[in-house]
Design an enzyme around this catalytic site. Structure first.
Site, PDB file in Angstrom:
ATOM      1  N   ARG A  55       0.817  -1.221   0.000  1.00  0.00           N
ATOM      2  CA  ARG A  55       0.000   0.000   0.000  1.00  0.00           C
ATOM      3  C   ARG A  55       0.852   1.273   0.000  1.00  0.00           C
ATOM      4  O   ARG A  55       0.398   2.321  -0.446  1.00  0.00           O
ATOM      5  CB  ARG A  55      -0.900   0.028   1.236  1.00  0.00           C
ATOM      6  CG  ARG A  55      -1.912  -1.101   1.297  1.00  0.00           C
ATOM      7  CD  ARG A  55      -3.206  -0.710   0.616  1.00  0.00           C
ATOM      8  NE  ARG A  55      -4.195  -1.762   0.644  1.00  0.00           N
ATOM      9  CZ  ARG A  55      -5.158  -1.862   1.555  1.00  0.00           C
ATOM     10  NH1 ARG A  55      -5.255  -0.982   2.517  1.00  0.00           N
ATOM     11  NH2 ARG A  55      -6.027  -2.846   1.475  1.00  0.00           N
ATOM     12  N   ASP A 164     -17.354   8.797   6.953  1.00  0.00           N
ATOM     13  CA  ASP A 164     -16.155   7.957   6.809  1.00  0.00           C
ATOM     14  C   ASP A 164     -14.975   8.779   7.311  1.00  0.00           C
ATOM     15  O   ASP A 164     -15.031  10.018   7.324  1.00  0.00           O
ATOM     16  CB  ASP A 164     -15.944   7.559   5.332  1.00  0.00           C
ATOM     17  CG  ASP A 164     -15.040   6.338   5.184  1.00  0.00           C
ATOM     18  OD1 ASP A 164     -15.562   5.232   4.955  1.00  0.00           O
ATOM     19  OD2 ASP A 164     -13.804   6.489   5.310  1.00  0.00           O
TER      20      ASP A 164
HETATM   21  C1  LIG Z   1     -14.365  -2.007   3.815  1.00  0.00           C
HETATM   22  S1  LIG Z   1     -15.053  -0.381   3.840  1.00  0.00           S
HETATM   23  C2  LIG Z   1     -16.746  -0.767   4.253  1.00  0.00           C
HETATM   24  C3  LIG Z   1     -17.727   0.065   3.451  1.00  0.00           C
HETATM   25  C4  LIG Z   1     -19.210  -0.275   3.660  1.00  0.00           C
HETATM   26  N1  LIG Z   1     -19.607  -0.073   5.043  1.00  0.00           N
HETATM   27  C5  LIG Z   1     -19.509  -1.683   3.223  1.00  0.00           C
HETATM   28  O1  LIG Z   1     -19.679  -2.572   4.083  1.00  0.00           O
HETATM   29  O2  LIG Z   1     -19.547  -1.944   2.015  1.00  0.00           O
HETATM   30  C6  LIG Z   1     -14.401   0.242   5.388  1.00  0.00           C
HETATM   31  C7  LIG Z   1     -14.460   1.760   5.500  1.00  0.00           C
HETATM   32  O3  LIG Z   1     -14.198   2.112   6.857  1.00  0.00           O
HETATM   33  C8  LIG Z   1     -13.498   3.341   6.881  1.00  0.00           C
HETATM   34  N2  LIG Z   1     -12.831   3.476   8.192  1.00  0.00           N
HETATM   35  C9  LIG Z   1     -11.713   2.866   8.651  1.00  0.00           C
HETATM   36  N3  LIG Z   1     -11.415   3.256   9.900  1.00  0.00           N
HETATM   37  C10 LIG Z   1     -12.374   4.156  10.256  1.00  0.00           C
HETATM   38  C11 LIG Z   1     -12.619   4.924  11.420  1.00  0.00           C
HETATM   39  N4  LIG Z   1     -11.813   4.860  12.500  1.00  0.00           N
HETATM   40  N5  LIG Z   1     -13.686   5.756  11.433  1.00  0.00           N
HETATM   41  C12 LIG Z   1     -14.518   5.842  10.360  1.00  0.00           C
HETATM   42  N6  LIG Z   1     -14.343   5.130   9.221  1.00  0.00           N
HETATM   43  C13 LIG Z   1     -13.281   4.302   9.165  1.00  0.00           C
HETATM   44  C14 LIG Z   1     -12.552   3.237   5.695  1.00  0.00           C
HETATM   45  O4  LIG Z   1     -12.099   4.509   5.262  1.00  0.00           O
HETATM   46  C15 LIG Z   1     -13.410   2.494   4.677  1.00  0.00           C
HETATM   47  O5  LIG Z   1     -14.033   3.379   3.770  1.00  0.00           O
END
Ligand SMILES: C[S@@+](CC[C@H](N)C(=O)[O-])C[C@H]1O[C@@H](n2cnc3c(N)ncnc32)[C@H](O)[C@@H]1O
Length: 302
Positions: A55, A164
């Site tokens: 990454r 997010d």
């Molecule tokens: C795998 S995606 C999931 C997206 C959607 N909820 C789904 O299930 O399709 C995980 C998301 O969590 C966000 N994320 C990671 N750590 C976070 C945090 N501490 N607070 C808010 N969002 C976070 C990432 O930026 C990413 O966009």
């Protein structure tokens, strides 16, 4: 928040854990892991060395640094604050899909929305939160589900908050422009009604209609930080994000969600996640990764 012991301090700090263009040492990885844990709650251990390498290594070259040691020094210094925020965008996993885990949207439609829509039509307030919305496919799927039952939902006090931690992914969410592959899980009827086909640089794109966007507010929010909400939510989607946190952090998040839900609000979580810790007593498991707040008081509710 201090990082739980994920790295054995007795092992050589200069041992290379992943390499290619640059070596990634145990010390580098431990420092990156401590920063991402402090900033976002994301837990990395040594098994994630190749992921961190893949990454970040190209980015390190692009910004003209000589390797991971220089990068760690930069992102841990005040001068590297912007780079450190950018590191988060590189290390978070943004995979998502329209109508991912579709049983949640079916449940929302059959068991939850009828009551919420009736309330909205009677002048009541309805709020749904997509708590880690990535590039927007999750909140747009929620909005499309609502609109399939109430096409003029925006005329009522019916809103979806989509948040997010990653500002770059939120910019894509706000733009609402997707390629044809992303649209594969959206029915042809929905595409026709709520998207416009466009071409961007010769590539076919599908633009979400403003009538859908109107239902959603996109905001940056770190689940680890204070939540600035005044009112409560009727439904929370928090799917496929806490899987990246360690168990104590997950337990805290579940409790905090209990404190954010209305009387009998619903919580949808990711396919490999389970509500754990104290919050288990206030959430009834009513279906696959589907929970209902049972109204009992607990620590997370203030
Ligand atoms: C795998 S995606 C999931 C997206 C959607 N909820 C789904 O299930 O399709 C995980 C998301 O969590 C966000 N994320 C990671 N750590 C976070 C945090 N501490 N607070 C808010 N969002 C976070 C990432 O930026 C990413 O966009």
């Amino acid at each position: 928040m201090s990082m739980p012991a994920a790295f054995d301090s007795k092992l050589p700090p200069d041992e290379c854990l992943a390499s290619g263009e640059y070596p990634l040492t145990r010390r580098d990885l431990a420092e990156i892991a401590a920063m991402i844990y402090a900033d976002a709650g994301i837990y990395l251990n040594e098994s994630k060395a190749s992921l961190v390498y893949s990454r970040l290594s190209k980015h390190i070259r692009n910004i003209g640094l000589k390797g991971f040691r220089d990068y760690c020094q930069l992102v841990s210094s005040p001068a590297g604050a912007a780079e450190r925020r950018d590191m988060l965008s590189h290390l978070t996993t943004n995979f998502t899909r329209f109508f991912r885990e579709n049983h949640h949207f079916e449940h929302l439609k059959s068991d939850v929305l009828p009551e919420l829509i009736a309330r909205a039509k009677n002048g009541g307030r309805v709020r749904i939160w997509s708590a880690a919305c990535s590039d927007g496919q999750e909140p747009y799927s929620i909005a499309l589900t609502v609109l399939s039952m109430l096409p003029n939902a925006a005329d009522y006090d019916f809103r979806i908050l989509a948040t997010d931690i990653d500002p770059k992914i939120l910019a894509l969410a706000r733009a609402g422009s997707y390629d044809a592959t992303a649209l594969e899980t959206v029915s042809p009827a929905m595409r026709k009604q709520w998207f416009t086909e466009t071409a961007v640089n010769g590539r076919q794109k599908w633009q979400v209609d403003d009538r859908v966007k109107k239902l959603i507010t996109f905001n940056e929010l770190n689940l680890m930080a204070q939540w600035p909400f005044k009112g409560q939510f009727d439904v929370i989607f928090c799917r496929n994000v806490v899987i990246y946190f360690d168990e104590p952090t997950q337990m805290k998040i579940w409790s905090r969600f209990g404190g954010m839900l209305n009387g009998k609000g619903h919580l949808y979580i990711g396919h490999s996640e389970r509500v754990s810790g104290d919050a288990k007593s206030v959430f009834d498991n009513i279906g696959i990764t589907t929970y209902r707040y049972n109204g009992k008081p607990h620590g997370g509710r203030s």
